[in-house]
Enzyme design. Structure first.
Site, mmCIF file in Angstrom:
data_model
loop_
_atom_site.group_PDB
_atom_site.id
_atom_site.type_symbol
_atom_site.label_atom_id
_atom_site.label_comp_id
_atom_site.label_asym_id
_atom_site.label_seq_id
_atom_site.Cartn_x
_atom_site.Cartn_y
_atom_site.Cartn_z
ATOM 1 N N ASP A 1 5.391 -10.864 5.890
ATOM 2 C CA ASP A 1 5.056 -9.455 5.916
ATOM 3 C C ASP A 1 3.564 -9.400 6.249
ATOM 4 O OD1 ASP A 1 5.120 -6.621 5.373
ATOM 5 O OD2 ASP A 1 4.302 -7.057 3.384
ATOM 6 N N ASP B 1 0.891 -6.272 5.640
ATOM 7 C CA ASP B 1 0.028 -5.593 4.676
ATOM 8 C C ASP B 1 0.303 -6.082 3.258
ATOM 9 O OD1 ASP B 1 -0.933 -4.150 6.851
ATOM 10 O OD2 ASP B 1 0.424 -2.465 6.489
ATOM 11 N N ASP C 1 -2.653 2.335 -0.085
ATOM 12 C CA ASP C 1 -1.668 3.411 -0.208
ATOM 13 C C ASP C 1 -1.960 4.533 0.780
ATOM 14 O OD1 ASP C 1 -0.197 2.117 -2.187
ATOM 15 O OD2 ASP C 1 -1.330 3.037 -3.826
ATOM 16 N N TYR D 1 -2.672 3.838 3.879
ATOM 17 C CA TYR D 1 -2.345 3.193 5.144
ATOM 18 C C TYR D 1 -3.571 2.546 5.786
ATOM 19 C CZ TYR D 1 2.112 5.559 4.692
ATOM 20 O OH TYR D 1 3.306 5.996 4.206
ATOM 21 N N THR E 1 6.693 -6.369 10.002
ATOM 22 C CA THR E 1 5.938 -5.394 9.226
ATOM 23 C C THR E 1 6.407 -3.959 9.454
ATOM 24 O OG1 THR E 1 3.701 -4.532 8.818
ATOM 25 C CG2 THR E 1 4.116 -5.423 11.012
#
Length: 175
Positions: free
Chosen positions: A7, A9, A17, A19, A50
């Site tokens: 993954d 992030d 949170d 982005y 992702t």
């Protein structure tokens, strides 16, 4: 072929949170770029899957996402490694696509690209959706405690999930 899927992030770079909306906000977690390079130099093919719903939400254009991934590739290359295929889901959570984790579409794409079965392949993530996507294709779910990992661990993880402090520890275990 030794295939590892990550993954992004919370595993490779710090998560937010709000982005990750710009190249300046894309900040690698200490040791993560070096870990990818070390794995690559040890014969591993490292791919990335992702979720990027920020695209659907209009937070950033695909060109910005491409720039983030190009920068990641450059950083890994500077350490003497190579980053493999990077796939992303551009859809929002309510669009019903087949690629957004916990659905396994991106993992299937990576497996097909490399013509490699996903059974037992480690998929490293920091969220329950990552772990569930791994289980959906018979891959080995691996949780790192970075990003949302500690929070995910606190809510319980599927039996058989491997747990590491960070990506550098995953690389150490595999190499």
């Amino acid at each position: 072929m030794k295939l590892l899927i990550l993954d992004r992030d919370g595993v490779i770079n710090f998560d937010s949170d709000a982005y990750i909306k710009s190249l300046s906000e894309w900040i690698p977690i200490p040791g993560s770029v070096e870990a990818i390079a070390r794995l690559s130099k040890a014969g591993w093919t490292v791919a990335v899957a992702t979720n990027q719903s920020g695209l659907a939400r209009g937070y950033y254009p695909v060109e910005t996402l491409d720039a983030m991934h190009a920068h990641l590739r450059e950083l890994v290359a500077e350490e003497g490694g190579t980053l493999g295929l990077v796939v992303y889901c551009p859809h929002g959570p309510d669009e019903g696509c087949a690629c957004r984790k916990p659905k396994p579409g991106m993992l299937v794409t990576i497996g097909e690209h490399y013509r490699h079965p996903l059974e037992g392949v480690w998929f490293v993530g920091d969220s329950r959706s990552d772990l569930d996507a791994a289980l959906a294709v018979g891959a080995q779910p691996v949780l790192v405690k970075t990003g949302k990992g500690e929070r995910t661990l606190g809510k319980g993880v599927p039996a058989g999930t491997l747990i590491y402090d960070d990506l550098a520890c995953v690389a150490q275990a595999l190499i």
